[in-house]
Scaffold this motif. Structure first.
Motif, PDB file in Angstrom:
ATOM      1  N   LYS A 175      -9.948 -24.144  42.300  1.00 53.75           N
ATOM      2  CA  LYS A 175     -10.941 -23.067  42.452  1.00 53.75           C
ATOM      3  C   LYS A 175     -12.139 -23.537  43.260  1.00 53.75           C
ATOM      4  O   LYS A 175     -12.683 -22.788  44.090  1.00 53.75           O
ATOM      5  N   GLU A 176     -12.557 -24.802  43.038  1.00 57.55           N
ATOM      6  CA  GLU A 176     -13.681 -25.327  43.820  1.00 57.55           C
ATOM      7  C   GLU A 176     -13.347 -25.373  45.310  1.00 57.55           C
ATOM      8  O   GLU A 176     -14.181 -25.069  46.161  1.00 57.55           O
ATOM      9  N   CYS A 181      -4.749 -19.519  47.852  1.00 56.59           N
ATOM     10  CA  CYS A 181      -4.517 -18.787  46.600  1.00 56.59           C
ATOM     11  C   CYS A 181      -3.046 -18.412  46.451  1.00 56.59           C
ATOM     12  O   CYS A 181      -2.462 -18.540  45.367  1.00 56.59           O
ATOM     13  N   VAL A 223      -2.346 -18.683  42.567  1.00 53.44           N
ATOM     14  CA  VAL A 223      -3.530 -18.349  41.777  1.00 53.44           C
ATOM     15  C   VAL A 223      -3.394 -16.914  41.268  1.00 53.44           C
ATOM     16  O   VAL A 223      -2.879 -16.039  41.960  1.00 53.44           O
ATOM     17  N   ASP A 233      -8.008 -13.535  39.577  1.00 53.47           N
ATOM     18  CA  ASP A 233      -8.921 -14.668  39.549  1.00 53.47           C
ATOM     19  C   ASP A 233     -10.204 -14.320  40.296  1.00 53.47           C
ATOM     20  O   ASP A 233     -10.174 -13.641  41.325  1.00 53.47           O
ATOM     21  N   ASP A 234     -11.334 -14.827  39.774  1.00 55.66           N
ATOM     22  CA  ASP A 234     -12.612 -14.498  40.407  1.00 55.66           C
ATOM     23  C   ASP A 234     -12.735 -15.111  41.804  1.00 55.66           C
ATOM     24  O   ASP A 234     -13.486 -14.611  42.645  1.00 55.66           O
ATOM     25  N   ALA A 235     -11.992 -16.196  42.091  1.00 60.38           N
ATOM     26  CA  ALA A 235     -12.030 -16.768  43.442  1.00 60.38           C
ATOM     27  C   ALA A 235     -11.447 -15.792  44.459  1.00 60.38           C
ATOM     28  O   ALA A 235     -11.971 -15.634  45.565  1.00 60.38           O
ATOM     29  N   ARG A 236     -10.371 -15.122  44.088  1.00 54.29           N
ATOM     30  CA  ARG A 236      -9.821 -14.082  44.959  1.00 54.29           C
ATOM     31  C   ARG A 236     -10.831 -12.962  45.168  1.00 54.29           C
ATOM     32  O   ARG A 236     -10.934 -12.369  46.250  1.00 54.29           O
ATOM     33  N   ILE A 282     -11.156 -23.428  46.874  1.00 53.65           N
ATOM     34  CA  ILE A 282     -11.131 -22.044  47.374  1.00 53.65           C
ATOM     35  C   ILE A 282     -12.550 -21.523  47.577  1.00 53.65           C
ATOM     36  O   ILE A 282     -12.856 -20.876  48.593  1.00 53.65           O
ATOM     37  N   ASP A 283     -13.431 -21.813  46.624  1.00 51.60           N
ATOM     38  CA  ASP A 283     -14.824 -21.371  46.765  1.00 51.60           C
ATOM     39  C   ASP A 283     -15.493 -22.026  47.965  1.00 51.60           C
ATOM     40  O   ASP A 283     -16.376 -21.435  48.603  1.00 51.60           O
TER      41      ASP A 283
END
Length: 1341
Positions: free
Chosen positions: A164-165, A197, A202, A206-209, A167-168
């Motif tokens: 996630k890090e 993702c 993922v 997911d909040d990253a998406r 992706i962010d």
């Protein structure tokens, strides 16, 4: 909320227990948990209190490492509260603690937070170069750390923990590049994030998406890719809703509202903002976000009002356009033009206000045209600026730069420094957007120098801000950026002091900004000083001494005009948009972002000749838009300059809506004069004549010709034209003289007499009085004679010029009268609506070859508005059996009107053929058919091809196929549909269906399963006979199913062009067809990868299908070596083949000769197409005696009789003097000036009926193949048409071939032979055959 509340209570209980027990570690942990829960709920102030408790407990009682999560949480909350100083304090401490403890995980998190904070500072600041550099530095550091941690995770930690890090990190880099206007790089980062993702599977929620979709939605909005923007924004909203991210959901709705605002869908935008407001109201400390939403709602309301004003002003513009047409050539013409300019200025301003850039471009084009008529060079430069602005906002940077350059050239020619400076600034903006940053900076610097030279502080400021942007953002030149920032600050102070404002605009006025002559000005301007100008919108009104508006009605166009004041409407601010990690608006920031100007497109590139202008111009406006050229400053600069210029409300004048569009022909009100004879003239061409419109109508008819009805007829009148084009011919009908512009009746440089007859008949009908038109009778014109000689069907242009120069009159003989009720109704409706009649439409309705119930109005340039009189006429006509509206520009509004016509009609049964192909219909057009019960019983043929229906039409097609019981033909080729729609079509078919013709070609992608399902359903239909799959690649599985269908179904037509079935597939399919019912009539296997090796086998298979009369094998590399199979097929006495198409088959001339010789005993083949079959240039033959023929215009007619075979005198057809096909692609055609002795006899004789000598003169080397080709043409005695185009035949070869064509025996003995010769076209045919002119999609066998 109930679950969160329970969690909060449990956390508080845990905190109290830890506090009571003195467990400081647990006490700090629970305080952090409570702060985190409150942060997620949006209660930032309360969250901050608990996090402070965590921080104090950790500082006093816990190891330093325990401060890491505390500092992270404090930094995040301070960031959300926009307290950047405190946020940076804790975030830097977080990073330092992480470095001290060598914790890469916390270093990555701290770098990410620092990057976000500096990014937020950068977006809020005007010139914080340090913030931009730091944001990029920390984001890059965070990405590198995330990638390193994923590749080499610490012990006992899985690599997916850092996914996630990572992706962010991509999301943050994309967001930063987006704010730097590097959209290409931003898109790459964001799409890479989504790709990761997907690769790492993922979760979809997911909040990253969510963050990636949010920023992609914003990015595509900026790129004006509305469908993709909507898709990503809606995904963001769904994810946020599913995971309970309230703030993210609200911001998603803000972005969706912005999207609707950009496309002027204000009701939808309002609903989105209301939804965002409702969601944001649930958060405690999101006052800034709620305030932003409320501001956006107010902006949308204002924009909606502006849009309403714009629509009213559009109607006023149409009224003014008609007034200008009425006033043409009169003293009030200039005044009307200036009023039209004022209206266009207002419309341009309003469209700019609401960012309606498509309309902005259209109005700019119109203004350009009017400005050219007014001969105001400064306003022409303004128009080019506006066009540039439109195109820039529409992101068509090439056209934007083109129009800005045109604008700069115009301003330079008149010495307008402000215009030059603005153009240069805008050129810089376009170059920057295109990625040419050095070129952009150079343009900004040149603009600044020009502004400084002209002492234009506001333009200087704009140039400086753009230069500052380039140095700070594009080149990271901090030193130069700071220097420019200081200059900007000093210049702003000077402007604010107001010491230079009065010097910004001089006492110059545009040529069209004054009314009256010098004496008038001297007598009325005692109290009037110079008026300042701004290159913004101007009110075209005269200002009297008392300050009131005074319109002068009768000043001629050539006179000067008094000075006028200019009006400016303040721009509505663009609604603020949201990016996921911030709540600030995304407005253009003066000083950081460069000023942008958008250019509007135009089709023409012609510039006004500077020599024609002799006017001095001022330098005061921002931009006006017209059709050809223009340049503008960006919206941010515009606002600054607007502050300097005078401001006033925009012109707003309501007028009765009257839909008017340009049509092919329009009618001008006649000015009646006393003359001895009755004359009138009309222009049916698209090009308008420059001559005056002077009419002299018959005495009995004068009172009946409506001035509004005839007002816009270009070059119409009742007297011979004194100026204008040289295509006017005089026709005498009875006692009346009619002057017709025959330019629209020209075909390939020759006058088509049939078109002239139709044009004259329509003109004759139009000039009749209301009583004369009441019966709807139109003349049927027979012979046309000039000086006692009947005109040929195609008259040469030389003859036409001779008629005009010698002022000869062509006499028409009326052989009868035919009722054309629909044409009469259409003319009446045009008169009622004061609309211009479409001459193309009139000629279509006059067509004597169709009945009144067959309404064929294809290719008439109809649009939804201009079609209104025609649709009204249909409403009154009521009955129809065929309606063909193909090849127009009609949209869904027309279908809605047609649905009402069908519904209200008393005709409830009887077949109906509806041809709507090649228009602008969308999927909802089919909804109107579904909602019309009358069509369920009547509709038999429905052609929707070449409309962008997309898969959204699938449910409508299903309904049509289910309910229209009589529908036997459906064409949905090239409609942008996919497997989904094909499957729905298959689902709709049932055994009781009468469908027999189905065309689904030129759509993709089409899956194999959907095709197989379709074939299985088609096999169950009892009447199915014709299938078109053109352009759909057929794999082996689909081909096998098609073969099964061919065996079980009586197919009469199968079209498989460009399906790549190959030779083996072709043989298999033909075997299947021959083993079936053998009723196949038409077969298309063009471009199917058939090779010469397998061609003989294919031809042998064809021999079993003697029923085929149309065969298309073009585009297959057959070659000339293996034509035995085709020759055998043509020599087969049982062959029914009528049309054979072998274009682009590499046959060579020798192969063509072989084919033609095989036709000696073939009595069935009528058309042979062998175009483009030579791959190498022929050796140019030396001049040799051409075959005898009788020259006539091309299309040329030759009447043959038995005596012509005994002797014929060779005459050179002069139409070829200007045409010669080059012998090779590298050779330039040269005009042949060789004259052949016209007294030389070159007889063509036949020997035993088998051989012919095409020339008595001896051919030179290289001409033998032409000699053989001429002989072969004689063998094809039953051919009615042959296409030899693009085979690199020179002029002499073509002449010889046509002579052979004219001397052929058999069918051509007793008919006229004709030819159609152009650079790329060589057609020989007989009278009654149409060689070309019919579009392939409209051709009916």
């Amino acid at each position: 909320m109930g679950r969160e509340e329970e969690e909060l209570k449990a956390a508080k209980r845990g905190y109290k227990d830890a506090e009571r027990e003195g467990n400081h570690e647990e006490e700090a942990r629970w305080a952090n948990v409570i702060g985190d829960i409150l942060k997620q709920r949006g209660e930032y102030v309360e969250a901050l209190r608990w996090l402070r408790i965590d921080y104090e407990v950790s500082m006093k009682h816990l190891p330093q490492k325990q401060l890491l999560p505390t500092c992270q949480s404090l930094g995040e909350v301070y960031l959300r509260l926009d307290q950047f100083k405190e946020a940076l304090l804790y975030q830097k401490k977080h990073l330092q603690l992480a470095k001290d403890s060598d914790d890469l995980i916390e270093q990555q998190r701290a770098s990410t937070q620092l990057g976000r904070t500096y990014h937020e500072i950068f977006t809020r600041s005007e010139s914080d170069h340090y913030a931009k550099q730091n944001a990029k530095k920390y984001f890059k550091s965070a990405m590198k750390l995330a990638e390193a941690l994923k590749k080499n995770p610490p012990p006992c930690v899985k690599s997916c923990f850092f996914l996630k890090e990572l992706i962010d990190s991509y999301n943050n880099m994309g967001m930063l590049e987006m704010d730097l206007d590097n959209f290409k790089e931003a898109k790459k980062f964001l799409l890479d994030g989504l790709r990761i993702c997907d690769e790492e599977e993922v979760s979809q929620n997911d909040d990253a998406r969510s963050r990636l979709n949010h920023n992609l939605g914003f990015l595509y909005t900026e790129l004006r890719n509305w469908p993709k923007a909507k898709e990503h924004i809606e995904r963001d909203i769904v994810i946020c809703h599913n995971i309970g991210h309230t703030q993210g959901e609200a911001k998603g709705y803000i972005n969706l509202g912005e999207l609707h605002y950009r496309v002027q869908r204000y009701p939808d935008a309002y609903l989105c903002y209301q939804k965002a407001h409702t969601i944001a109201s649930c958060l405690e400390d999101e006052d800034a976000l709620i305030s932003q939403i409320c501001q956006n709602i107010e902006i949308v309301k204002k924009a909606e009002e502006v849009l309403k004003d714009l629509k009213r002003e559009e109607q006023r513009l149409k009224k003014l356009e008609r007034a200008v047409a009425d006033a043409k050539g009169t003293a009030s013409e200039r005044k009307r033009l200036l009023e039209e300019l004022a209206c266009l200025d207002s419309l341009i301003e309003k469209s700019c206000t609401i960012a309606a850039w498509d309309k902005h471009r259209d109005f700019a084009k119109k203004k350009k045209k009017v400005t050219q008529v007014v001969c105001d060079k400064e306003k022409l430069g303004d128009s080019f600026l506006y066009l540039g602005e439109s195109y820039q906002k529409l992101r068509n940077f090439l056209k934007a730069r083109k129009w800005y350059m045109k604008s700069w050239n115009i301003y330079r020619s008149i010495g307008n420094l402000e215009g030059q400076a603005l153009a240069k600034i805008n050129i810089g903006g376009v170059l920057d957007s295109s990625g040419d940053w050095p070129g952009a900076l150079q343009a900004f610097e040149e603009g600044y120098k020009l502004a400084a030279k002209g002492n234009l502080p506001s333009v200087q400021l704009s140039a400086l801000e753009n230069m500052h942007y380039s140095h700070m953002i594009r080149f990271d030149n901090d030193k130069e950026a700071k220097k420019l920032q200081l200059e900007i600050k000093n210049l702003k102070q000077t402007l604010n002091a107001g010491s230079i404002l009065q010097e910004a605009n001089e006492d110059h006025c545009s040529e069209s900004d004054t009314i009256g002559d010098e004496s008038d000005e001297a007598s009325s301007s005692g109290t009037h000083g110079p008026y300042t100008l701004s290159r913004t919108d101007k009110d075209k009104l005269t200002i009297g001494r008392d300050g009131t508006e005074d319109l002068v009605d009768d000043i001629p166009l050539s006179s000067l005009v008094k000075r006028r004041v200019k009006n400016k409407v303040s721009l509505i601010e663009k609604p603020a948009t949201s990016v996921f990690t911030r709540t600030s608006t995304k407005n253009e920031i003066i000083g950081r972002k460069r000023v942008r100007v958008v250019i509007s497109d135009d089709e023409s590139d012609c510039e006004m000749d500077p020599v024609r202008w002799d006017v001095k111009h001022s330098v005061g406006d921002v931009a006006s838009s017209e059709r050809e050229n223009r340049t503008d400053v960006p919206s941010t600069d515009k606002e600054q300059i607007n502050n300097v210029s005078q401001s006033k409300d925009a012109i707003s004048s309501a007028s009765t809506p009257c839909p008017v569009e340009e049509s092919i022909c329009s009618f001008r009100s006649p000015i009646f004069t006393e003359v001895d004879h009755t004359e009138f003239r009309v222009s049916g061409g698209a090009a308008a004549s420059a001559s005056k419109s002077i009419a002299s109508a018959p005495t009995a008819d004068k009172a009946h010709i409506s001035s509004s009805f005839l007002q816009s007829q270009n070059s119409s009148g009742f007297e011979p034209p004194t100026k204008g084009p040289s295509e006017f011919l005089a026709f005498k009908v009875g006692e009346r003289m009619i002057y017709v512009d025959v330019s629209s009746c020209m075909q390939e440089g020759h006058l088509c007499i049939e078109d002239v007859k139709a044009e004259v008949a329509c003109v004759y009908f139009l000039q009749l009085s209301d009583e004369g038109r009441a019966k709807g009778l139109l003349p049927v014109i027979g012979q046309l004679k000039c000086c006692g000689k009947e005109l040929e069907p195609y008259q040469s242009i030389e003859d036409v010029k001779s008629f005009i120069s010698e002022q000869k009159c062509i006499e028409l003989f009326v052989t009868g009268w035919v009722p054309k009720r629909l044409l009469k109704l259409y003319v009446d409706c045009c008169k009622k609506l004061s609309e211009a009649a479409n001459v193309k439409l009139l000629k279509k309705l006059y067509n004597l070859e169709v009945s009144e119930d067959d309404i064929i109005v294809s290719d008439c340039q109809l649009q939804d508005l201009s079609a209104t009189p025609f649709l009204n006429a249909l409403q009154a006509h009521k009955t129809m059996a065929v309606l063909d509206i193909s090849h127009n520009l009609l949209g869904n509004d027309t279908i809605e009107k047609l649905q009402k016509i069908f519904t209200s009609s008393s005709q409830k049964y009887g077949g109906l053929m509806l041809d709507m192909h090649c228009n602008r219909f969308g999927p909802t057009a089919l909804f109107q058919i579904c909602e019309c019960p009358v069509l369920y019983a009547r509709l038999e043929v429905l052609n929707l091809s070449q409309n962008r229906l997309t898969d959204a039409c699938s449910s409508y097609l299903f309904t049509i196929l289910q309910n229209c019981k009589a529908l036997y033909s459906l064409n949905i080729e090239q409609c942008s549909i996919t497997s989904r729609t094909i499957q729905r079509v298959a689902d709709a078919l049932h055994e009781e269906s009468v469908l027999s013709h189905l065309s689904i070609g030129k759509n993709s992608p089409i899956s194999g399963n959907s095709m197989i399902n379709l074939f299985s359903k088609v096999a169950s239909l009892k009447r199915f006979s014709e299938l078109s799959l053109t352009g759909i690649r057929l794999n082996k599985l689909i081909l096998d199913q098609l073969c099964k269908l061919a065996k079980t179904t009586s197919l009469s037509g199968l079209f498989l062009g460009a399906t790549s079935i190959g030779a083996d597939g072709a043989v298999t399919l033909i075997d299947a067809l021959s083993s079936g019912s053998r009723e196949l009539l038409k077969l298309d296997m063009s471009s199917c990868c058939l090779t010469s090796q397998a061609f003989a086998k294919v031809c042998s298979s064809f021999s079993a299908l003697n029923s085929i009369f149309h065969l298309d094998l073009s585009g297959n590399p057959l070659g000339q070596e293996r034509l035995e199979g085709m020759v055998s097929l043509l020599m087969n006495p049982f062959s029914s083949l009528r049309t054979l198409i072998l274009n682009r088959c590499n046959l060579g001339l020798a192969g063509i000769v072989q084919l033609l010789r095989s036709l000696s005993d073939n009595d069935s083949l009528e058309e042979l197409h062998v175009a483009e079959n030579t791959s190498t240039s022929l050796e140019k033959a030396s001049p040799w005696s051409p075959l005898p023929h009788h020259p006539s215009p091309a299309h040329e007619n030759t009447k043959h009789n038995s005596n012509r075979k005994e002797a014929a005198t060779c005459e050179i057809n002069t139409e070829f003097d200007d045409m010669e096909v080059a012998d090779s692609e590298d050779d330039e055609p040269q005009k042949n000036t060789t004259n052949v002795d016209t007294n030389k006899n070159n007889n063509l004789s036949k020997s035993d009926g088998s051989s012919a000598s095409s020339c008595r003169g001896e051919p030179q080397a290289g001409s033998q193949i032409i000699h053989e080709l001429c002989e072969a043409v004689l063998y094809a005695k039953q051919l009615k048409m042959i296409d030899l185009s693009r085979n690199r035949l020179d002029k002499d070869a073509v002449e010889s071939l046509y002579s052979a064509w004219g001397l052929g025996s058999g069918f051509r003995d007793d008919v006229f032979t004709r030819k159609h010769i152009t650079k790329d076209c060589i057609h020989f045919f007989v009278e009654g055959v149409t060689c070309c002119g019919v579009k392939p999609c409209c051709r009916k066998e």
